[in-house]
Design a protein around this motif. Structure first.
Motif, PDB file in Angstrom:
ATOM      1  N   MET A   1      -5.610  15.625  32.233  1.00  0.00           N
ATOM      2  CA  MET A   1      -4.181  16.005  31.892  1.00  0.00           C
ATOM      3  C   MET A   1      -4.463  17.432  31.291  1.00  0.00           C
ATOM      4  O   MET A   1      -5.357  17.864  30.489  1.00  0.00           O
ATOM      5  CB  MET A   1      -3.875  15.224  30.786  1.00  0.00           C
ATOM      6  N   THR A   2      -3.500  18.247  31.582  1.00  0.00           N
ATOM      7  CA  THR A   2      -3.423  19.733  31.239  1.00  0.00           C
ATOM      8  C   THR A   2      -2.904  19.929  29.903  1.00  0.00           C
ATOM      9  O   THR A   2      -1.831  19.178  29.291  1.00  0.00           O
ATOM     10  CB  THR A   2      -2.588  20.579  32.065  1.00  0.00           C
ATOM     11  N   ARG A   3      -3.770  20.519  28.902  1.00  0.00           N
ATOM     12  CA  ARG A   3      -3.321  20.597  27.547  1.00  0.00           C
ATOM     13  C   ARG A   3      -2.410  21.581  27.111  1.00  0.00           C
ATOM     14  O   ARG A   3      -2.496  22.509  27.961  1.00  0.00           O
ATOM     15  CB  ARG A   3      -4.613  20.892  26.687  1.00  0.00           C
ATOM     16  N   LEU A   4      -1.556  21.470  26.224  1.00  0.00           N
ATOM     17  CA  LEU A   4      -0.446  22.378  26.170  1.00  0.00           C
ATOM     18  C   LEU A   4      -1.014  23.796  25.573  1.00  0.00           C
ATOM     19  O   LEU A   4      -0.595  24.810  25.898  1.00  0.00           O
ATOM     20  CB  LEU A   4       0.942  22.072  25.214  1.00  0.00           C
ATOM     21  N   THR A   5      -2.038  23.783  24.792  1.00  0.00           N
ATOM     22  CA  THR A   5      -2.679  24.925  24.239  1.00  0.00           C
ATOM     23  C   THR A   5      -3.977  24.999  24.608  1.00  0.00           C
ATOM     24  O   THR A   5      -4.820  24.170  24.782  1.00  0.00           O
ATOM     25  CB  THR A   5      -2.799  24.438  22.556  1.00  0.00           C
ATOM     26  N   ASP A   6      -4.300  26.328  25.064  1.00  0.00           N
ATOM     27  CA  ASP A   6      -5.712  26.889  25.352  1.00  0.00           C
ATOM     28  C   ASP A   6      -6.340  27.277  24.036  1.00  0.00           C
ATOM     29  O   ASP A   6      -6.101  28.063  23.329  1.00  0.00           O
ATOM     30  CB  ASP A   6      -5.480  28.114  26.080  1.00  0.00           C
ATOM     31  N   PRO A   7      -7.474  26.473  23.580  1.00  0.00           N
ATOM     32  CA  PRO A   7      -7.942  26.790  22.363  1.00  0.00           C
ATOM     33  C   PRO A   7      -8.877  27.892  22.167  1.00  0.00           C
ATOM     34  O   PRO A   7      -8.910  28.770  21.242  1.00  0.00           O
ATOM     35  CB  PRO A   7      -8.805  25.231  22.309  1.00  0.00           C
ATOM     36  N   ASP A   8      -9.393  28.522  23.530  1.00  0.00           N
ATOM     37  CA  ASP A   8     -10.050  29.475  23.439  1.00  0.00           C
ATOM     38  C   ASP A   8      -9.121  30.811  23.154  1.00  0.00           C
ATOM     39  O   ASP A   8      -9.572  31.523  22.452  1.00  0.00           O
ATOM     40  CB  ASP A   8     -10.858  29.604  24.678  1.00  0.00           C
ATOM     41  N   ARG A   9      -8.061  30.854  23.917  1.00  0.00           N
ATOM     42  CA  ARG A   9      -7.139  31.894  23.807  1.00  0.00           C
ATOM     43  C   ARG A   9      -6.301  31.980  22.462  1.00  0.00           C
ATOM     44  O   ARG A   9      -6.046  33.010  21.793  1.00  0.00           O
ATOM     45  CB  ARG A   9      -5.866  31.827  24.853  1.00  0.00           C
ATOM     46  N   LEU A  10      -6.272  30.680  21.771  1.00  0.00           N
ATOM     47  CA  LEU A  10      -5.971  30.498  20.472  1.00  0.00           C
ATOM     48  C   LEU A  10      -6.785  31.216  19.546  1.00  0.00           C
ATOM     49  O   LEU A  10      -6.196  32.015  18.503  1.00  0.00           O
ATOM     50  CB  LEU A  10      -5.406  29.080  20.129  1.00  0.00           C
ATOM     51  N   ASP A  11      -8.029  31.264  19.455  1.00  0.00           N
ATOM     52  CA  ASP A  11      -9.109  31.715  18.835  1.00  0.00           C
ATOM     53  C   ASP A  11      -8.898  33.112  18.777  1.00  0.00           C
ATOM     54  O   ASP A  11      -9.054  33.726  17.985  1.00  0.00           O
ATOM     55  CB  ASP A  11     -10.582  31.041  19.199  1.00  0.00           C
ATOM     56  N   ARG A  12      -8.679  33.455  20.286  1.00  0.00           N
ATOM     57  CA  ARG A  12      -8.743  34.881  20.157  1.00  0.00           C
ATOM     58  C   ARG A  12      -7.642  35.681  19.541  1.00  0.00           C
ATOM     59  O   ARG A  12      -7.607  36.708  19.030  1.00  0.00           O
ATOM     60  CB  ARG A  12      -8.621  35.485  21.779  1.00  0.00           C
ATOM     61  N   ILE A  13      -6.272  34.968  19.743  1.00  0.00           N
ATOM     62  CA  ILE A  13      -5.136  35.451  18.959  1.00  0.00           C
ATOM     63  C   ILE A  13      -5.255  35.664  17.791  1.00  0.00           C
ATOM     64  O   ILE A  13      -4.758  36.602  16.890  1.00  0.00           O
ATOM     65  CB  ILE A  13      -4.034  34.630  19.478  1.00  0.00           C
ATOM     66  N   ARG A  14      -5.765  34.554  17.086  1.00  0.00           N
ATOM     67  CA  ARG A  14      -6.171  34.437  15.531  1.00  0.00           C
ATOM     68  C   ARG A  14      -6.895  35.405  14.880  1.00  0.00           C
ATOM     69  O   ARG A  14      -6.648  36.029  14.065  1.00  0.00           O
ATOM     70  CB  ARG A  14      -6.670  33.099  15.081  1.00  0.00           C
ATOM     71  N   ALA A  15      -7.934  35.676  15.849  1.00  0.00           N
ATOM     72  CA  ALA A  15      -8.936  36.800  15.717  1.00  0.00           C
ATOM     73  C   ALA A  15      -8.112  38.177  15.268  1.00  0.00           C
ATOM     74  O   ALA A  15      -8.766  39.068  14.592  1.00  0.00           O
ATOM     75  CB  ALA A  15     -10.134  36.844  16.581  1.00  0.00           C
ATOM     76  N   ARG A  16      -7.088  38.354  16.106  1.00  0.00           N
ATOM     77  CA  ARG A  16      -6.657  39.721  15.896  1.00  0.00           C
ATOM     78  C   ARG A  16      -5.372  39.504  14.954  1.00  0.00           C
ATOM     79  O   ARG A  16      -4.684  40.761  14.554  1.00  0.00           O
ATOM     80  CB  ARG A  16      -6.072  40.121  17.301  1.00  0.00           C
ATOM     81  N   ALA A  17      -5.224  38.407  14.183  1.00  0.00           N
ATOM     82  CA  ALA A  17      -4.262  38.532  13.042  1.00  0.00           C
ATOM     83  C   ALA A  17      -4.534  39.470  12.054  1.00  0.00           C
ATOM     84  O   ALA A  17      -5.732  39.698  11.900  1.00  0.00           O
ATOM     85  CB  ALA A  17      -3.924  36.816  12.448  1.00  0.00           C
ATOM     86  N   THR A  18      -3.672  40.036  11.384  1.00  0.00           N
ATOM     87  CA  THR A  18      -4.014  40.791  10.225  1.00  0.00           C
ATOM     88  C   THR A  18      -3.487  40.298   8.768  1.00  0.00           C
ATOM     89  O   THR A  18      -2.627  39.429   8.853  1.00  0.00           O
ATOM     90  CB  THR A  18      -3.328  42.273  10.483  1.00  0.00           C
ATOM     91  N   ALA A  19      -3.629  40.954   7.766  1.00  0.00           N
ATOM     92  CA  ALA A  19      -3.394  40.465   6.417  1.00  0.00           C
ATOM     93  C   ALA A  19      -1.885  40.723   6.179  1.00  0.00           C
ATOM     94  O   ALA A  19      -1.320  39.889   5.599  1.00  0.00           O
ATOM     95  CB  ALA A  19      -4.274  41.291   5.437  1.00  0.00           C
ATOM     96  N   GLU A  20      -1.513  41.535   6.879  1.00  0.00           N
ATOM     97  CA  GLU A  20       0.042  41.925   6.578  1.00  0.00           C
ATOM     98  C   GLU A  20       0.850  40.734   7.621  1.00  0.00           C
ATOM     99  O   GLU A  20       2.068  40.568   6.989  1.00  0.00           O
ATOM    100  CB  GLU A  20       0.465  43.276   7.226  1.00  0.00           C
ATOM    101  N   GLY A  21       0.246  40.105   8.424  1.00  0.00           N
ATOM    102  CA  GLY A  21       0.943  39.079   9.113  1.00  0.00           C
ATOM    103  C   GLY A  21       0.912  37.731   8.466  1.00  0.00           C
ATOM    104  O   GLY A  21       1.576  36.737   8.765  1.00  0.00           O
ATOM    105  N   MET A  22       0.399  37.502   7.386  1.00  0.00           N
ATOM    106  CA  MET A  22      -0.116  36.286   6.710  1.00  0.00           C
ATOM    107  C   MET A  22       0.952  35.826   5.778  1.00  0.00           C
ATOM    108  O   MET A  22       0.707  35.038   5.178  1.00  0.00           O
ATOM    109  CB  MET A  22      -1.392  36.172   5.963  1.00  0.00           C
ATOM    110  N   PHE A  23       2.172  36.371   5.728  1.00  0.00           N
ATOM    111  CA  PHE A  23       3.225  36.106   4.551  1.00  0.00           C
ATOM    112  C   PHE A  23       3.872  34.754   4.862  1.00  0.00           C
ATOM    113  O   PHE A  23       3.978  34.307   3.838  1.00  0.00           O
ATOM    114  CB  PHE A  23       4.279  37.270   4.811  1.00  0.00           C
TER     115      PHE A  23
END
Length: 270
Positions: free
Chosen positions: A1-23
């Motif tokens: 069954m295809t999963r809704l979320t791609d965990p590897d891509r989610l990890d990469r997206i979160r790695a690019r998050a910034t302190a300013e975006g954590m509000f």
């Protein structure tokens, strides 16, 4: 069954998050802290499930921080408090996540989760759908589908929690334009991590989205409005000391007496 979320891509997206975006993560953590202060209980072995450990460990320095992977690193019966910190909307199996949190609780332990709900980015969803249908006649997955409060509250019962409760706390954030909103979503670590996400999109599409967004959802000072709905889920691991509903027919007084009215008997069916 295809999963809704791609965990590897989610990890990469979160790695690019910034302190300013954590509000919003910070706002969620502080709201959870406020809600726990209203609970008449001292918790001595808390755990927090999160994809943003820096934010949640600042607010809950004594908690065990647990990554929000499909299988949670939680020991059964080890905690009197488990918090799921604003990441449950990305879970491929949200019921399974909540069940794992339930199993990690001691009897009479408390679960408090927060996640983005179905009204989140309602404006962006609507505008993107309108533009894409007009351009191509169809729709592509661009914004993560999120649950409605009634459905999410039912997850607590399915997971076996006692005294389940769910409530919604929407908030409106304004932006210069749709491009600023999309930039902020990347800074939040909330970009598109769906497995079946849309492919390459021309910049003209986003320009049209920005123009239609400004016309459809304006805010003061020539800005645009974006909704973020936080849904809070709470429940207790069952314990004999907890309140239980009365058995049918066990009331000590009639409802009419409590309301100060006269009781009228209905005629029996012939």
């Amino acid at each position: 069954m295809t999963r809704l979320t791609d965990p590897d891509r989610l990890d990469r997206i979160r790695a690019r998050a910034t302190a300013e975006g954590m509000f919003l993560q910070e706002a969620a953590a502080l709201e959870v802290e406020d809600r726990l202060n209203e609970v008449n209980r001292t918790f001595t072995s808390p755990a927090v499930v999160t994809g943003f450990p820096e934010v949640w460990s600042r607010v809950f320095p004594d908690a065990r921080i647990v990554p929000d992977t499909d299988t949670l690193d939680l020991t059964p019966g080890a905690h009197d408090l488990v918090i799921h910190g604003l990441t449950l909307h990305w879970a491929n199996d949200p019921v399974g996540q909540i069940i794992q949190c339930h199993r990690a609780l001691k009897p009479d332990g408390f679960f408090l989760g927060v996640m983005f709900g179905g009204q989140t980015l309602a404006e962006l969803r609507a505008v993107m759908a309108e533009v894409e249908v007009a351009r191509t006649g169809g729709l592509s997955p661009r914004v993560l589908p999120m649950g409605e409060i009634r459905d999410l509250g039912a997850l607590l019962q399915r997971a076996g929690f006692a005294l389940p409760a769910a409530d919604s706390a929407p908030r409106t954030v304004t932006y210069r334009d749709a491009f600023a909103l999309l930039h902020d979503l990347r800074a939040m670590g909330e970009g598109n991590a769906m497995t079946n996400r849309a492919g390459f999109t021309p910049r003209t599409y986003f320009a049209e989205v920005a123009a239609r967004y400004a016309d459809s959802f304006p805010a003061e000072q020539s800005r645009i409005a974006a909704t973020f709905e936080m849904i809070f889920l709470a429940g207790w691991a069952p314990h004999a000391s907890q309140q239980k509903p009365l058995r049918p027919g066990s009331a000590a007084a009639r409802l009419a007496e409590a309301l100060g009215t006269d009781e009228t008997k209905l005629p029996r069916e012939p």
